[in-house]
Write a protein that holds these residues in place. Sequence first.
Motif, PDB file in Angstrom:
ATOM      1  N   ALA A  13     -31.873 -16.800  -1.515  1.00  0.00           N
ATOM      2  CA  ALA A  13     -32.215 -16.450  -2.897  1.00  0.00           C
ATOM      3  C   ALA A  13     -32.207 -14.939  -3.100  1.00  0.00           C
ATOM      4  O   ALA A  13     -31.762 -14.459  -4.145  1.00  0.00           O
ATOM      5  N   LEU A  14     -32.676 -14.190  -2.111  1.00  0.00           N
ATOM      6  CA  LEU A  14     -32.654 -12.731  -2.207  1.00  0.00           C
ATOM      7  C   LEU A  14     -31.216 -12.222  -2.293  1.00  0.00           C
ATOM      8  O   LEU A  14     -30.888 -11.382  -3.130  1.00  0.00           O
ATOM      9  N   ALA A  15     -30.350 -12.759  -1.456  1.00  0.00           N
ATOM     10  CA  ALA A  15     -28.934 -12.364  -1.480  1.00  0.00           C
ATOM     11  C   ALA A  15     -28.292 -12.723  -2.815  1.00  0.00           C
ATOM     12  O   ALA A  15     -27.547 -11.925  -3.398  1.00  0.00           O
ATOM     13  N   GLU A  16     -28.587 -13.915  -3.306  1.00  0.00           N
ATOM     14  CA  GLU A  16     -28.027 -14.342  -4.597  1.00  0.00           C
ATOM     15  C   GLU A  16     -28.507 -13.432  -5.723  1.00  0.00           C
ATOM     16  O   GLU A  16     -27.728 -13.036  -6.592  1.00  0.00           O
ATOM     17  N   ASP A  61     -39.616 -16.743 -13.587  1.00  0.00           N
ATOM     18  CA  ASP A  61     -38.770 -15.895 -14.423  1.00  0.00           C
ATOM     19  C   ASP A  61     -37.377 -15.703 -13.808  1.00  0.00           C
ATOM     20  O   ASP A  61     -36.886 -14.598 -13.687  1.00  0.00           O
ATOM     21  N   GLY A  62     -36.773 -16.803 -13.377  1.00  0.00           N
ATOM     22  CA  GLY A  62     -35.456 -16.704 -12.783  1.00  0.00           C
ATOM     23  C   GLY A  62     -35.493 -16.253 -11.338  1.00  0.00           C
ATOM     24  O   GLY A  62     -34.492 -16.223 -10.660  1.00  0.00           O
ATOM     25  N   GLY A  63     -36.660 -15.920 -10.848  1.00  0.00           N
ATOM     26  CA  GLY A  63     -36.805 -15.505  -9.459  1.00  0.00           C
ATOM     27  C   GLY A  63     -37.241 -16.682  -8.615  1.00  0.00           C
ATOM     28  O   GLY A  63     -37.582 -17.729  -9.106  1.00  0.00           O
ATOM     29  N   TRP A  64     -37.269 -16.468  -7.348  1.00  0.00           N
ATOM     30  CA  TRP A  64     -37.570 -17.559  -6.437  1.00  0.00           C
ATOM     31  C   TRP A  64     -38.555 -17.043  -5.430  1.00  0.00           C
ATOM     32  O   TRP A  64     -38.234 -16.159  -4.649  1.00  0.00           O
ATOM     33  N   VAL A  65     -39.771 -17.540  -5.472  1.00  0.00           N
ATOM     34  CA  VAL A  65     -40.866 -16.993  -4.682  1.00  0.00           C
ATOM     35  C   VAL A  65     -41.476 -18.100  -3.842  1.00  0.00           C
ATOM     36  O   VAL A  65     -41.852 -19.145  -4.366  1.00  0.00           O
ATOM     37  N   LEU A  91     -43.139  -8.172 -12.129  1.00  0.00           N
ATOM     38  CA  LEU A  91     -42.965  -6.732 -11.939  1.00  0.00           C
ATOM     39  C   LEU A  91     -42.269  -6.435 -10.616  1.00  0.00           C
ATOM     40  O   LEU A  91     -41.384  -5.579 -10.545  1.00  0.00           O
ATOM     41  N   ARG A  92     -42.637  -7.164  -9.561  1.00  0.00           N
ATOM     42  CA  ARG A  92     -41.997  -6.955  -8.257  1.00  0.00           C
ATOM     43  C   ARG A  92     -40.538  -7.383  -8.311  1.00  0.00           C
ATOM     44  O   ARG A  92     -39.659  -6.711  -7.765  1.00  0.00           O
ATOM     45  N   LEU A  93     -40.263  -8.504  -8.964  1.00  0.00           N
ATOM     46  CA  LEU A  93     -38.868  -8.938  -9.109  1.00  0.00           C
ATOM     47  C   LEU A  93     -38.055  -7.882  -9.855  1.00  0.00           C
ATOM     48  O   LEU A  93     -36.914  -7.592  -9.483  1.00  0.00           O
TER      49      LEU A  93
END
Length: 117
Positions: free
Chosen positions: A105-108, A8-12, A25-27
């Motif tokens: 990815a977190l910073a972005e 969902d656009g996140g990076w895990v 949900l966490r994102l």
Amino acid sequence: MSDRHTTDGGWVPDACTLPTAERPLRLAEWDRFFVDAVRGIDRLSARHLRFQLDGAVRVEEMARDLAARESSCCSFFTFDLSRPDPASLSLDVRVPAAHADVLDALAERARSPRTRS
């Protein structure tokens, strides 16, 4: 072979043990944290990111809770919350070299228009 995937656009990273169904949900919690609490972002090294936070007690509680839960499913993260002075609060996030791209990815994500609107 990559040890990461998008959600969902996140990076895990695949090293994350959070159940897949809970990841969006966490994102969303991180996105809300970025909007509500983060006042600045400093990249201190490839493996070290510092969030300058709103100094409110509720923000400190939110940061402690989110960091503890994130550490429990992504054990490669190290979170340190500190008060350089009574009005300031910072959250340092560190990762081993093998996970520097997760920190990228977190910073972005923290800087993205979606969380900075």
